[in-house]
Write an enzyme that holds these catalytic residues in place. Structure first.
Site, short mmCIF file in Angstrom:
data_model
loop_
_atom_site.label_atom_id
_atom_site.label_comp_id
_atom_site.label_asym_id
_atom_site.label_seq_id
_atom_site.Cartn_x
_atom_site.Cartn_y
_atom_site.Cartn_z
CG ASP A 1 -2.05 52.00 86.09
OD1 ASP A 1 -2.19 52.03 85.73
OD2 ASP A 1 -1.61 50.84 87.03
CG HIS A 2 0.64 53.27 81.12
ND1 HIS A 2 0.21 52.07 80.46
CD2 HIS A 2 -0.83 53.68 80.04
CE1 HIS A 2 -0.45 51.13 80.91
NE2 HIS A 2 -0.97 52.33 79.27
CG HIS B 1 -3.45 49.56 83.49
ND1 HIS B 1 -2.47 50.23 83.81
CD2 HIS B 1 -2.21 48.88 82.51
CE1 HIS B 1 -1.44 50.47 83.24
NE2 HIS B 1 -1.36 48.87 82.13
C1 BG6 Z 1 0.33 47.82 79.65
C2 BG6 Z 1 0.42 46.16 79.56
O1 BG6 Z 1 0.55 47.85 80.86
O2 BG6 Z 1 -0.57 48.26 78.94
C3 BG6 Z 1 -0.10 45.87 77.75
O3 BG6 Z 1 1.40 45.53 79.12
C4 BG6 Z 1 -0.83 46.82 76.62
O4 BG6 Z 1 -0.18 44.58 77.63
C5 BG6 Z 1 -1.04 47.84 77.39
O5 BG6 Z 1 -1.45 46.49 75.74
C6 BG6 Z 1 -2.13 48.83 77.08
O6 BG6 Z 1 -1.71 50.45 77.30
P1 BG6 Z 1 -2.98 51.47 76.48
O7 BG6 Z 1 -2.82 52.72 76.80
O8 BG6 Z 1 -2.69 51.28 74.94
O9 BG6 Z 1 -4.43 50.90 76.59
#
Ligand code: BG6
Length: 514
Positions: free
Chosen positions: A186-187, A249
């Site tokens: 989960d980044h 997230h």
């Molecule tokens: C991803 C989603 O996991 O996270 C995207 O699939 C979203 O829809 C993105 O835009 C948002 O990530 P960050 O790091 O740009 O806030």
């Protein structure tokens, strides 16, 4: 000091795809620049697009360069890094063809003298998450050849599309790999500012005593984006904001805010505590869902003065789609620490700003001593800015200099850019390095994931039954549906008087404070 990972080989499935180009390869290059990649490292791209090693490297090169925002990377270093990248193409849906991969792994391990350690990265569309492990198993690629060796697998999100499919996927993966070998990514947990929440809470004596129902009035966790669904309409139609952002997230962020202190900083001790949060979330059914959860979809509007189309007019999106591009939810965590404190989670596409933050709204003083003081909840708030403009601000009242006791709201604002010269590492850099080193702290565990799906599932089913009923439309570029503001009136219209003049500590995403 951060040390490099041990010698190993990385196999990237979906190597010619968007994620590999936009995130994985630039992050691996950053790790290379920081001398954190293993010695004699081999990145083996696997996909069905036909490339030679050279063509593959060339395809990655431009993306890696564009990642550096005009500040071109050192060409020699980039070339040296790309020499680590090799490529095999075969039909990844056909288990019989995995012998190609098996041979390539054996070849590169022998050539570079790499011990029996292989990390797989599933950067493919989710439909392949079950198939690839099955094919790896069919060729004995899921187990090391020796007791000192290891295999690990990183699985991208979305992990399942409902509770049952998450259970099935977990069961499938665990029949092939051991739980400790599975890294569900989960980044958001790779973001520096998210990890700092653990340090803020557990390395300081001043916040934790206040971090509970006695002092906290409400918690706000939000991620908003200006972007729409871009070219991902096909994926997004099946996902929607609940599966795309909330189930993973936002709920992971919530677990870091709400968890108890772990007994040690051991991955399992931390994951035990975050899992407990997911397991204590109050579930909603039927009418409660409409009361506590709002879904919205954007119609056409303007972002930065540019007209943008409605969601239903985006590429690969159905004209009568009921997919939500916005969600706001009031979540209750029924435990001793948080009983009665609402956690407001919201996320949306095509909002006025790109912003992610956690705000702890504190209760007010028991008495109003000063006539002009801010009263009511959230006069004091701690804002953790995850992105952009990373930092932490604490808002409080101060005495206006001069005669009398006029009170004004001000902020103490810590900004990351005041202490970190270079940009913060990308989330993928951190997570890839952790997986290479076998540290699962920042990866989701199966019990936590299953618990988050069991909260989300009834809501998704209810929405499916409801069709368009209750779907709230909001103009692109607006602050989201009015119904969401009503749901979260605790934090947006707390009904207090709060004299405020300027500064950047009021960062409310939805509506100005009254
Ligand atoms: C991803 C989603 O996991 O996270 C995207 O699939 C979203 O829809 C993105 O835009 C948002 O990530 P960050 O790091 O740009 O806030």
């Amino acid at each position: 000091m951060i040390t490099k990972a041990d010698k190993q080989l990385l196999v990237v499935f979906g190597a010619s795809g968007d994620l590999a180009k936009r995130k994985l390869m630039p992050s691996l290059f950053e790790l290379y620049l920081r001398d954190l990649l293993p010695d004699d490292f081999v990145i083996l791209g696997a996909s069905r697009t036909q490339y030679s090693d050279e063509q593959y490297r060339q395809a990655q090169k431009d993306f890696i360069s564009s990642h550096f925002d005009g500040d071109a990377p050192d060409a020699q270093k980039l070339d040296a890094f790309l020499q680590m990248a090799h490529y095999v193409y075969f039909d990844t849906e056909d288990c019989a063809q995995y012998s190609v991969l098996k041979d390539a792994i054996a070849k590169w391990r022998a050539e570079k003298n790499i011990p029996d350690r292989v990390l797989y990265y599933l950067g493919t569309p989710p439909v392949m998450f079950a198939k690839i492990p099955e094919c790896l198993k069919a060729h004995g690629l899921n187990k090391p050849d020796s007791a000192e060796g290891w295999r690990r697998i990183i699985v991208e999100k979305p992990f399942g599309h409902d509770l049952q499919s998450a259970l099935d996927l977990n069961a499938q993966l665990r029949s092939i790999f051991q739980e400790k070998e599975i890294y569900r990514i989960d980044h958001y947990l790779g973001k520096e500012t998210v990890q700092n929440m653990l340090v803020l809470r557990f390395a300081n004596g001043i916040f934790e005593p206040l971090w509970n129902r006695n002092y906290v009035y409400a918690v706000e966790i939000s991620t908003t984006e200006q972007l729409g669904v871009e070219k991902r309409g096909g994926y997004y139609e099946k996902a929607g904001a609940m599966r795309d952002m909330v189930q993973n997230h936002l709920m992971q962020l919530m677990s870091f805010v709400a968890m108890e202190a772990p007994s040690t900083f051991d991955p399992e001790a931390i994951r035990d505590e975050t899992a407990k949060v997911f397991k204590t979330i109050r579930h909603y059914a039927g009418g409660e869902i409409d009361k506590h959860v709002v879904r919205g979809q954007y119609v056409s509007g303007k972002i930065n003065d540019q007209g943008v189309p409605a969601y239903r007019d985006e590429e690969k999106v159905s004209q009568d789609s009921n997919t939500e591009t916005y969600v706001a939810a009031k979540i209750m965590i029924d435990n001793w620490r948080w009983g009665g404190v609402p956690f407001y989670l919201y996320t949306g596409k095509r909002m006025p700003d790109r912003k992610a933050e956690v705000v702890i709204h504190f209760k007010s003083t028991p008495q109003q001593l000063f006539k002009s003081q801010c009263t009511g909840p959230s006069c004091n708030k701690l804002t953790i800015r995850i992105q952009p403009d990373e930092g932490i601000a604490l808002r409080f009242g101060f005495k206006e200099p001069g005669a009398g006791f006029d009170v004004r709201q001000v902020s103490m604002d810590f900004r990351y850019d005041s202490v970190v010269a270079k940009h913060l590492p990308d989330a993928y850099e951190r997570l890839l390095l952790d997986a290479m080193k076998g540290d699962g702290t920042l990866f989701a565990r199966s019990d936590a994931l299953e618990a988050s799906w069991s909260f989300v599932d009834p809501i998704l089913n209810h929405w499916k039954e409801q069709g368009e009923t209750n779907l709230q439309f909001y103009a692109a570029g607006s602050h989201g549906p009015d119904k969401a503001v009503e749901l979260m009136e605790d934090i947006f219209y707390p009904g207090h008087s709060c004299p405020y003049e300027g500064g950047d500590d009021i960062r409310t995403n939805i509506a100005p404070e009254g």
